[in-house]
Motif scaffolding. Structure first.
Motif, PDB file in Angstrom:
ATOM      1  N   ALA A  14     -66.498   2.527  34.942  1.00 62.03           N
ATOM      2  CA  ALA A  14     -67.027   1.567  35.917  1.00 62.03           C
ATOM      3  C   ALA A  14     -67.705   0.400  35.220  1.00 62.03           C
ATOM      4  CB  ALA A  14     -68.008   2.273  36.851  1.00 62.03           C
ATOM      5  N   GLU A  15     -68.507   0.705  34.198  1.00 60.04           N
ATOM      6  CA  GLU A  15     -69.207  -0.348  33.459  1.00 60.04           C
ATOM      7  C   GLU A  15     -68.216  -1.305  32.804  1.00 60.04           C
ATOM      8  OE1 GLU A  15     -72.617  -0.842  29.960  1.00 60.04           O
ATOM      9  OE2 GLU A  15     -71.684   1.107  30.330  1.00 60.04           O
ATOM     10  N   ASN A  16     -67.181  -0.742  32.161  1.00 61.69           N
ATOM     11  CA  ASN A  16     -66.192  -1.573  31.480  1.00 61.69           C
ATOM     12  C   ASN A  16     -65.459  -2.488  32.451  1.00 61.69           C
ATOM     13  OD1 ASN A  16     -66.825  -0.390  29.030  1.00 61.69           O
ATOM     14  ND2 ASN A  16     -65.115   1.047  29.067  1.00 61.69           N
ATOM     15  N   ILE A  20     -59.395  12.155  25.100  1.00 66.30           N
ATOM     16  CA  ILE A  20     -59.204  10.704  25.163  1.00 66.30           C
ATOM     17  C   ILE A  20     -59.885  10.039  26.359  1.00 66.30           C
ATOM     18  CG2 ILE A  20     -57.009  10.830  23.922  1.00 66.30           C
ATOM     19  CD1 ILE A  20     -55.586  10.497  26.606  1.00 66.30           C
ATOM     20  N   ALA A  21     -60.288  10.826  27.360  1.00 67.14           N
ATOM     21  CA  ALA A  21     -60.810  10.235  28.588  1.00 67.14           C
ATOM     22  C   ALA A  21     -62.285   9.877  28.467  1.00 67.14           C
ATOM     23  CB  ALA A  21     -60.595  11.183  29.766  1.00 67.14           C
ATOM     24  N   GLY A  78     -57.353   3.256  32.290  1.00 68.05           N
ATOM     25  CA  GLY A  78     -57.140   4.183  31.182  1.00 68.05           C
ATOM     26  C   GLY A  78     -57.375   5.616  31.627  1.00 68.05           C
ATOM     27  N   ALA A  79     -57.654   6.494  30.688  1.00 65.52           N
ATOM     28  CA  ALA A  79     -57.879   7.907  31.003  1.00 65.52           C
ATOM     29  C   ALA A  79     -59.341   8.121  31.389  1.00 65.52           C
ATOM     30  CB  ALA A  79     -57.522   8.776  29.801  1.00 65.52           C
ATOM     31  N   VAL A  80     -59.555   8.679  32.572  1.00 63.11           N
ATOM     32  CA  VAL A  80     -60.906   8.878  33.099  1.00 63.11           C
ATOM     33  C   VAL A  80     -61.077  10.330  33.521  1.00 63.11           C
ATOM     34  CG1 VAL A  80     -62.611   8.104  34.781  1.00 63.11           C
ATOM     35  CG2 VAL A  80     -60.863   6.507  33.965  1.00 63.11           C
TER      36      VAL A  80
END
Length: 259
Positions: A198-200, A190-191, A165-167
């Motif tokens: 990393a956790e996700n 949105i990021a 996703g957006a990071v």
């Protein structure tokens, strides 16, 4: 992701690799080994050296290498488009060469796009996009990691294709200067932080590996929350073989290419 693994498994060694050594390596159990992951020959040299000195098997192999450019097809000295060399071919070579170092229950995580890839989006007559290149097509073709993922996942090792996703990372700094401010403005809305991402992804990979073991499934596609992507397109045996044959013909040919 490396920092999170290093902090949670402080009795293990975490090796990070890239072109430039970080100015700050925050954990004592982290070590750096240089690697230009855009070059197949450097990858082969790196993996040969790694295998010769690595005493223990790997629990986890994570690949996050990527590049943010909007240029058209730009070939490496080995004749592969730079984006595709980094996003797909180099990752496959690393997996192939490091396979002997993986524990039987190891996890392999490729961070790119496990959400949108689909075999119907490919130009099957021009898989390396020598004549039909566009940024959109290159992105679609680099997602055919999923085909290789299904082929690899035949034992207890679990292969995960993750969409981050957006990071809020430094990747946006690679964009042209006139796009950076827009990208950062959108990203601020949105990021998520690299740590949350990393956790996700790590939690999602662990949960999918555990569930997959119960189901006899050894590959997963996960989204930016770490959730298993449902109704993901399944590649046929014929499609997987064609992708695999093309991949190794391209990679092995690149290693013999004279710059």
């Amino acid at each position: 992701m490396a920092c999170r693994v290093a902090s949670e498994a402080n009795t293990s060694t975490v090796t990070i690799s890239g072109r430039t050594k970080p100015k700050n390596i925050p954990h004592a159990n982290m070590e750096f080994r240089p690697l230009d992951a855009m070059s197949t020959r450097q990858i082969k040299q790196y993996t040969d050296t790694f295998k010769s000195v690595q005493e223990q098997k790997l629990d986890l192999l994570i690949m996050t290498q990527g590049i943010m450019i909007i240029a058209g097809r730009t070939e490496t000295p080995e004749g592969i488009d730079r984006k595709m060399a980094l996003h797909y071919y180099g990752k496959q070579l690393l997996i192939r060469e490091l396979m002997p170092t993986l524990k039987e229950d190891a996890k392999v995580i490729v961070v790119f796009d496990g959400l949108y890839g689909n075999p119907t989006k490919l130009n099957w007559e021009d898989l390396d996009l020598k004549t039909h290149f566009s940024l959109g097509r290159a992105a679609n073709h680099c997602m055919f990691y999923a085909a290789q993922q299904q082929r690899h996942g035949t034992n207890r090792r679990h292969f995960v294709h993750a969409w981050p996703g957006a990071v809020k990372s430094n990747l946006l700094n690679e964009l042209p200067w006139y796009l950076r401010s827009v990208a950062w403005a959108a990203g601020s809305l949105i990021a998520v932080s690299p740590d949350i991402c990393a956790e996700n992804l790590l939690n999602g990979a662990s949960e999918c590996a555990a569930a997959g073991k119960e189901e006899g499934r050894f590959w997963s596609n996960i989204d930016n929350k770490g959730h298993l992507v449902a109704n993901k397109a399944i590649w046929s045996e014929r499609q997987m073989k064609k992708v695999a044959d093309h991949t190794w013909e391209t990679v092995d040919g690149a290693m013999k290419h004279e710059s």
